[in-house]
Write a protein that holds these residues in place. Structure first.
Motif, PDB file in Angstrom:
ATOM      1  N   THR A 304      50.773  34.356  47.183  1.00 27.82           N
ATOM      2  CA  THR A 304      51.109  35.078  46.586  1.00 27.82           C
ATOM      3  C   THR A 304      50.795  36.747  47.218  1.00 27.82           C
ATOM      4  N   GLY A 305      49.629  36.400  47.485  1.00 33.80           N
ATOM      5  CA  GLY A 305      48.534  37.758  48.444  1.00 33.80           C
ATOM      6  C   GLY A 305      47.173  37.420  48.221  1.00 33.80           C
ATOM      7  N   ARG A 306      46.392  38.178  48.637  1.00 40.37           N
ATOM      8  CA  ARG A 306      44.921  38.623  48.813  1.00 40.37           C
ATOM      9  C   ARG A 306      44.707  39.216  47.432  1.00 40.37           C
ATOM     10  N   ASP A 307      45.333  39.088  46.967  1.00 37.74           N
ATOM     11  CA  ASP A 307      44.468  40.136  46.057  1.00 37.74           C
ATOM     12  C   ASP A 307      44.494  39.241  44.138  1.00 37.74           C
ATOM     13  N   SER A 308      44.906  37.968  44.869  1.00 41.06           N
ATOM     14  CA  SER A 308      45.550  37.006  43.544  1.00 41.06           C
ATOM     15  C   SER A 308      43.838  36.839  43.257  1.00 41.06           C
ATOM     16  N   TYR A 309      43.476  36.531  41.909  1.00 41.62           N
ATOM     17  CA  TYR A 309      42.389  36.174  41.858  1.00 41.62           C
ATOM     18  C   TYR A 309      42.321  34.482  41.813  1.00 41.62           C
ATOM     19  N   ILE A 310      41.169  33.220  42.054  1.00 45.56           N
ATOM     20  CA  ILE A 310      40.783  31.934  41.862  1.00 45.56           C
ATOM     21  C   ILE A 310      39.352  31.922  41.336  1.00 45.56           C
ATOM     22  N   ASP A 311      39.413  31.132  40.493  1.00 44.85           N
ATOM     23  CA  ASP A 311      37.955  30.784  39.885  1.00 44.85           C
ATOM     24  C   ASP A 311      37.938  29.386  39.159  1.00 44.85           C
TER      25      ASP A 311
END
Length: 509
Positions: A304-311
Motif C-alpha cells: 500500500t505504499g512506501r511509507d508504511s511500516y513493517i517490523d
C-alpha cells in the motif's frame, strides 16, 4: 528450457546497505536512482518494474509469532563474513523437515461446499451481511434529500445470509460464464439468455447488492492525515480473516516460494502498481508465500505504499524492506526445516544467514551488486556452460554462464551439476543443481495466477476494495480446492468442476 527463460535480473532501488554501489555499472546506478526496475521475464518468477510515486512494500499488521533460536543452529566455525573459500563439494547439514503437511481439520464425508466453508463460513458471511445493511442504512440516510423515489437505491431492503450466499454464487458463476457486461447475464435474448441468473435474483437486486456491499463500518475510519490511518481500512476485516484461515486450515509441504501477484485495477489509487511482466500490468500488488508443489497460498500481504511500516518480531535492525517481507510472510513456518525459494528482489546474504539460524534454508537468484556477494565471483570470466562457486559458512555463491551470467545464492546446495536436455540441442548440457531446483520450485505463486485468471469475475466497474475482496474470495476457493485434492487424492475433479459444485450448493438451496 534455457536459463534465460527462467532466471531474470532486476536492478531495483533499495536501501543503501543492500548494495555495493561503488561496483555497480552506470546503467544500474541510473535504474536504482530512478526507482524503476529492468526485468527479463522468467517462467518461474515475475520480476517487477514499479513506476509508482509511492514505492516500497506495505504489509499488514504484525502477527506476534516469535522467531525461536534453535539449539545447534550454528553448525559452522566462525568465519569472517567477507571471506569466501573454495567450496570443495561441501554443504551444510540441512535441518530435518519436521512439518506435518496437510489439512488440520476433520474433513470426513466432506463435499466441495464443506471445504469451501473452511475458509468462508456462515459467521464470516454474517459479518458481511451486517456491514452491508449498515452501510446501506447510512447511505440512504446521508443521501435522503437527493434520492429520487423510483431510484434503484430507494428500493433497498435489508439483505440476509441466504441472499448474500446467492449473490456470491452468481458472482463466482460470472467467472465461468463470460459475458460482455453485468446486465447481459439477465438478457432475455435467445442468444444471450442464461436462465439461472434471473431465476436466482433480479438484475436490479444484484446490482443494488453490489453497490451496497461493505465489510466495515465507515464511521470507525480515522482521518487520512492521522498517523494510524489504514489505507486498507475498507477491506481490513476480510484481509485479517483470510490471513488467519489460510495458515490455520492447511500446513504446506517442505518447498515454499515467495513472489508477487497483481490484482487488476486501472483506476486512481495511491498504491496502484505497474508491473509489465504481469498479465494485469496495473493493479494492487500482493506479496505471497505459497507451497511450491500445489500453489496453496499460506500467507500474503498487500502493498500500500512506501511509507508504511513493517517490523516482524526478532527482525535484525539492519534489515531492509525486502528482508522484512520474507521474515513476515514465513515466520509461522520457521524452525521446521522448510526450503524457501525466492527471486532476486529478496535474495541477500544477511537474509539467508538469518533464515538458516531459524532452521529454514533458502535458494534464489541474486543481483551481482548485492552487498556481501563475493566480487571475485562476479568479475571472473566464464565460457558458456561453465560455472564457479565460493562458500562462506552455510552459504554457497555460484555463477553460471549460459546465454547470460546467472548468479545464485543458496544454503541448500553445493556446486554440483546435473545433465539436462535443452530443446534445440542434440547433446546434453550440465547445469548447477541449485538452478534446476530453483526452476522447479519457484513457480508456486505463478501457478495460483494461472489457475485463477481464466475464471476471474472482477469487472472494470468495481471499486478497488471490492475488487480486492472478490479476488480473495476466489483465492479462498482455490485454496479450498487444494485442500480437497489433498484429502481426496484419488478424485479426478478439476478446479472448474469444483467451482461448479460449490456454486450449485450455494445457489440451489
Amino acid at each position: 528450457m534455457t536459463t534465460q527463460q527462467v532466471v531474470g535480473m532486476l536492478f531495483e532501488s533499495q536501501s543503501d546497505h543492500d548494495y555495493e554501489t561503488d561496483s555497480a555499472s552506470e546503467a544500474e546506478e541510473e535504474v536504482r536512482d530512478s526507482g524503476s526496475d529492468v526485468s527479463i521475464g522468467g517462467e518461474s518468477s515475475d520480476d517487477e518494474a514499479t513506476l509508482s510515486a509511492d514505492e516500497g512494500p506495505v504489509l499488514e499488521e504484525d502477527i506476534d509469532v516469535p522467531i525461536v533460536q534453535q539449539p545447534g543452529a550454528e553448525r559452522f566455525p566462525v568465519i569472517r563474513p567477507d571471506v569466501w573459500v573454495a567450496p570443495n563439494m561441501e554443504q551444510p547439514e540441512l535441518p530435518a523437515f519436521t512439518g506435518l503437511p496437510g489439512c488440520n481439520a476433520n474433513t470426513e464425508n466432506f463435499l466441495p461446499i464443506n471445504f469451501f466453508e473452511l475458509f468462508m463460513d456462515d459467521m464470516f458471511l454474517e459479518e458481511i451481511v451486517e456491514q452491508t445493511n449498515l452501510y446501506a442504512e447510512q447511505h440512504l440516510r446521508d443521501n435522503a434529500a437527493r434520492l429520487r423515489p423510483h431510484s434503484r437505491a430507494a428500493q433497498w431492503i435489508p439483505t440476509n445470509l441466504e441472499e448474500i450466499k446467492k449473490f456470491l454464487g452468481l458472482t463466482f458463476l460470472m467467472g465461468l460464464i463470460r459475458k460482455p457486461s453485468l446486465a447481459s447475464y439477465w438478457s432475455t435474448s435467445p442468444l444471450m439468455a442464461t436462465a439461472i441468473f434471473p431465476a436466482t435474483m433480479s438484475r436490479n437486486r444484484y446490482l443494488l447488492l453490489l453497490r451496497m456491499l461493505h465489510f466495515v463500518d465507515n464511521a470507525l475510519a480515522l482521518p487520512q492525515d492521522h498517523p494510524d490511518s489504514d489505507r486498507l481500512f475498507k477491506v481490513r476485516p476480510v484481509l485479517d480473516h483470510f490471513v488467519d484461515r489460510f495458515s490455520e486450515v492447511y500446513v504446506p509441504g517442505k518447498e515454499l516460494s515467495v513472489d508477487e501477484s497483481l490484482v487488476l485495477f486501472k483506476g486512481r489509487l495511491v498504491f496502484r502498481q505497474y508491473i509489465p511482466s504481469k498479465r494485469a500490468r496495473y493493479g494492487i500488488k500482493l506479496y505471497m508465500l505459497s507451497e511450491s508443489r500445489t500453489g496453496y497460498v499460506y500467507s500474503f500481504r498487500v502493498y500500500t505504499g512506501r511509507d508504511s511500516y513493517i517490523d516482524p518480531p526478532g527482525c535484525p535492525p539492519t534489515f531492509g524492506v525486502t528482508e522484512k517481507i520474507v521474515l513476515d510472510l514465513g515466520r509461522r513456518l520457521f524452525n521446521k526445516g522448510h526450503h524457501l525459494y525466492v527471486d532476486n528482489f529478496y535474495t541477500g546474504v544477511q537474509l539467508f544467514k538469518e533464515l538458516f539460524r531459524v532452521d529454514t534454508v533458502a535458494c534464489g537468484i541474486i543481483r551481482s551488486n548485492r552487498k556481501g556477494y563475493p566480487r571475485e565471483l562476479v568479475c571472473k570470466k566464464l565460457e558458456r556452460g561453465q560455472c564457479c562457486a565460493l562458500r562462506n559458512e552455510e552459504l554457497i555463491a555460484l555463477k553460471f554462464s549460459d546465454e547470460r551470467d546467472v548468479y545464485m545464492l543458496s544454503t541448500i546446495h553445493d556446486e554440483s551439476t546435473s545433465p539436462v536436455t535443452v530443446w534445440g540441442q542434440v547433446a546434453e548440457v550440465r547445469k548447477p543443481v541449485c538452478i534446476l531446483d530453483y526452476n522447479k520450485h519457484m513457480g508456486g505463486v505463478d501457478r495460483v495466477d494461472q489457475r485463477l485468471e481464466p475464471y476471474t469475475a472482477i469487472r472494470k466497474s468495481y471499486v478497488w476494495y471490492k475488487k480486492l475482496a472478490l479476488h480473495l474470495f476466489h483465492l479462498a476457493t482455490f485454496n479450498a480446492f487444494i485442500v480437497f485434492r489433498d484429502r481426496s487424492p484419488e478424485s479426478k475433479m478439476t478446479f472448474v468442476k469444483f467451482q461448479e459444485s460449490v456454486i450449485e450448493s450455494i445457489i440451489v438451496v
